[in-house]
Scaffold this motif. Structure first.
Motif, mmCIF file in Angstrom:
data_model
loop_
_atom_site.group_PDB
_atom_site.id
_atom_site.type_symbol
_atom_site.label_atom_id
_atom_site.label_comp_id
_atom_site.label_asym_id
_atom_site.label_seq_id
_atom_site.Cartn_x
_atom_site.Cartn_y
_atom_site.Cartn_z
ATOM 1 N N GLY A 116 4.138 3.199 2.660
ATOM 2 C CA GLY A 116 2.859 3.857 2.427
ATOM 3 C C GLY A 116 2.656 4.255 0.975
ATOM 4 O O GLY A 116 1.880 5.177 0.681
ATOM 5 N N GLU A 117 3.313 3.562 0.080
ATOM 6 C CA GLU A 117 3.221 3.903 -1.337
ATOM 7 C C GLU A 117 2.385 2.866 -2.093
ATOM 8 O O GLU A 117 2.303 1.699 -1.700
ATOM 9 C CB GLU A 117 4.613 3.979 -1.973
ATOM 10 C CG GLU A 117 5.469 5.101 -1.400
ATOM 11 C CD GLU A 117 6.867 5.113 -1.985
ATOM 12 O OE1 GLU A 117 7.559 6.143 -1.848
ATOM 13 O OE2 GLU A 117 7.291 4.081 -2.576
ATOM 14 N N THR A 118 1.778 3.330 -3.164
ATOM 15 C CA THR A 118 1.018 2.442 -4.059
ATOM 16 C C THR A 118 1.455 2.709 -5.492
ATOM 17 O O THR A 118 1.977 3.781 -5.813
ATOM 18 C CB THR A 118 -0.496 2.691 -3.934
ATOM 19 O OG1 THR A 118 -0.776 4.069 -4.226
ATOM 20 C CG2 THR A 118 -1.002 2.347 -2.551
ATOM 21 N N LEU A 119 1.226 1.707 -6.316
ATOM 22 C CA LEU A 119 1.565 1.836 -7.733
ATOM 23 C C LEU A 119 0.297 1.990 -8.551
ATOM 24 O O LEU A 119 -0.672 1.244 -8.372
ATOM 25 C CB LEU A 119 2.349 0.604 -8.220
ATOM 26 C CG LEU A 119 3.698 0.348 -7.558
ATOM 27 C CD1 LEU A 119 4.333 -0.908 -8.145
ATOM 28 C CD2 LEU A 119 4.631 1.553 -7.718
ATOM 29 N N VAL B 27 0.952 7.917 0.521
ATOM 30 C CA VAL B 27 -0.160 7.466 1.328
ATOM 31 C C VAL B 27 -1.401 8.323 1.127
ATOM 32 O O VAL B 27 -2.538 7.872 1.335
ATOM 33 C CB VAL B 27 0.237 7.443 2.825
ATOM 34 C CG1 VAL B 27 0.484 8.857 3.346
ATOM 35 C CG2 VAL B 27 -0.812 6.713 3.651
ATOM 36 N N ASP B 28 -1.191 9.578 0.698
ATOM 37 C CA ASP B 28 -2.324 10.479 0.461
ATOM 38 C C ASP B 28 -2.801 10.445 -0.988
ATOM 39 O O ASP B 28 -3.707 11.196 -1.359
ATOM 40 C CB ASP B 28 -1.939 11.911 0.835
ATOM 41 C CG ASP B 28 -1.619 12.059 2.317
ATOM 42 O OD1 ASP B 28 -2.333 11.417 3.122
ATOM 43 O OD2 ASP B 28 -0.658 12.784 2.661
ATOM 44 N N GLY B 29 -2.192 9.624 -1.775
ATOM 45 C CA GLY B 29 -2.604 9.517 -3.177
ATOM 46 C C GLY B 29 -1.913 10.492 -4.086
ATOM 47 O O GLY B 29 -2.260 10.569 -5.281
ATOM 48 N N ASN B 30 -0.958 11.248 -3.564
ATOM 49 C CA ASN B 30 -0.246 12.208 -4.400
ATOM 50 C C ASN B 30 0.813 11.498 -5.254
ATOM 51 O O ASN B 30 1.483 10.565 -4.790
ATOM 52 C CB ASN B 30 0.440 13.271 -3.535
ATOM 53 C CG ASN B 30 -0.562 14.054 -2.704
ATOM 54 O OD1 ASN B 30 -1.607 14.476 -3.207
ATOM 55 N ND2 ASN B 30 -0.262 14.247 -1.419
ATOM 56 N N MET B 31 0.975 11.932 -6.480
ATOM 57 C CA MET B 31 1.964 11.352 -7.369
ATOM 58 C C MET B 31 3.362 11.785 -6.926
ATOM 59 O O MET B 31 3.649 12.969 -6.812
ATOM 60 C CB MET B 31 1.712 11.800 -8.820
ATOM 61 C CG MET B 31 2.637 11.147 -9.844
ATOM 62 S SD MET B 31 2.360 11.789 -11.525
ATOM 63 C CE MET B 31 0.627 11.384 -11.761
#
Length: 216
Positions: A134-137, A176-180
């Protein structure tokens, strides 16, 4: 007696005059200056110099090519007359930026077009693991500081050129929530990579594929 003296005196005078005329003329000739080529006020032109053979200056080595790999580059250029090392390096820098961006965004289609099967499989696995977590870069390529030919060789009709990239990258991982959860956009990190591109020199397709990645 007097008569004989007069005769002798006249003979002596005659011989003296002859001697003077001979010696005087010789002295006059000895005092004459020997004429030279410069007496007319015009300096004679110097003798023509022999032509100097000058060796042709060596062609400047393109930026980004070091002597140790120049032979491989020349072999590739000989096999593919359309090959231009300066254009290749510019294209390699563009490919570096595009592949990184595609990987960060999870753009599998672009990666598949620009990478060979093995490299694509590695990127695909890393993207899948990231999606599962659930991670994004949220990475940014700030600048490419250096792009240098690391190695070059021609194996049959396949050309392979490795490029060493030094770049500044700001890397951020979000949940997943956009938190760094890692990294910072304010502090760029120096990245060193060696990417190898390959192409068949007799292929009508001018594009090179990324067929190996390594840390530099």
């Amino acid at each position: 007696m007097i008569y004989e003296i007069v005769i002798l005196a006249m003979i002596a005078a005659f011989l003296g005059m002859r001697l003077y005329s001979v010696l005087g003329r010789r002295a006059e000739h000895e005092e004459e200056a020997i004429p030279t080529r410069f007496e007319d006020g015009k300096q004679a032109p110097p003798p023509a110099a022999a032509p100097v053979r000058r060796q042709a200056a060596p062609l400047p080595r393109p930026a980004g090519v070091v002597p140790a790999v120049e032979r491989g580059v020349q072999e590739i250029a000989a096999a593919d007359r359309s090959f231009d090392i300066t254009g290749f390096l510019e294209g390699a820098k563009g490919a570096y930026a595009m592949v990184l961006e595609a990987f960060w965004q999870g753009d599998r289609e672009t990666l598949k077009e620009m990478c060979d099967d093995d490299v694509y499989a590695g990127f695909d696995a890393a993207i899948a693991a990231r999606e599962e977590a659930g991670e994004t870069l949220d990475n940014r390529l700030i600048r490419i500081e250096e792009a240098m030919i690391h190695s070059a060789d021609l194996d049959g009709r396949q050309a392979r050129i490795a490029v060493r990239f030094v770049a500044d990258i700001a890397a951020v991982t979000r949940d997943v929530d956009g938190n760094m959860v890692a990294g910072s956009l304010d502090d760029a990190i120096e990245s060193r990579d060696v990417w190898t591109f390959s192409r068949m020199v007799d292929s009508p397709d001018p594009n090179w594929l990324l067929d190996e990645t390594d840390e530099g």
